[in-house]
Design an enzyme around this catalytic site. Sequence first.
Site, mmCIF file in Angstrom:
data_model
loop_
_atom_site.group_PDB
_atom_site.id
_atom_site.type_symbol
_atom_site.label_atom_id
_atom_site.label_comp_id
_atom_site.label_asym_id
_atom_site.label_seq_id
_atom_site.Cartn_x
_atom_site.Cartn_y
_atom_site.Cartn_z
ATOM 1 N N ASN A 25 0.846 -1.185 0.000
ATOM 2 C CA ASN A 25 0.000 0.000 0.000
ATOM 3 C C ASN A 25 0.887 1.242 0.000
ATOM 4 O OD1 ASN A 25 -2.504 1.535 0.303
ATOM 5 N ND2 ASN A 25 -1.729 2.022 2.343
ATOM 6 N N GLU A 26 0.789 2.031 -1.062
ATOM 7 C CA GLU A 26 1.520 3.290 -1.200
ATOM 8 C C GLU A 26 3.032 3.132 -1.008
ATOM 9 O OE1 GLU A 26 -0.339 6.102 1.426
ATOM 10 O OE2 GLU A 26 -2.175 6.159 0.232
#
Length: 216
Positions: A25-26
């Site tokens: 995630n990110e």
Amino acid sequence: EEFDYYADVCFKAFGDRVKYWTTFNEPNLFTRLAYVLGKYPPARCSAPFGTCESGNSHREPYVAAHNMLLSHAAAVHNYKKNYQATQGGSIGIVIAMKWYEPLTNTTEDILAARRALSFEVDWFLEPIFFGDYPREMHKLLSSNLPKFTSEEKSLLQKNKADFIGINHYTTIYVKDCISSPCDLKAYEAYEANALVLATGERDGVAIGRPVRTASI
């Protein structure tokens, strides 16, 4: 290898219920905060980005990202080869994203906006879909940008993500810092490796309405 093992444990334990897997995630945001600005553990950075005890903001974020990309590809390969047919799920990655607008209508600022996007989003997406980093990154980072072996490029290209998640937070102006020097302060240095200066205002007018976020 360790990340692939961890992913395999998750696929075995939860694959009968989880149908959408995100490897990271990110990662583009985390890597910058941890290895460019030194705001997240392991808090490594160098001037002008921050005053950490150790680190190299011009090289280490790209080494960390390189390993994350290969870890992503390994987990995708494992899932598609061993689990997807029986579990019926999908696997992808989630990227944090700014959109960049040129501060002026000059060719230099237009190219700066394209360059900033390459360092923000294409940094991760181009290797995942095309097997290598953007041309702009190769040109500016030179030996600070790791190189994929032919085997690693094949691993990336043969194991494409089923989906891409986009977390879009803001749009911002950018000014070119190649044709004219920029006075970058530490808190403005997020995009500095792309040789651009980001700003939320043009001629004193904000690009949009500021959004206040609450701390949790």
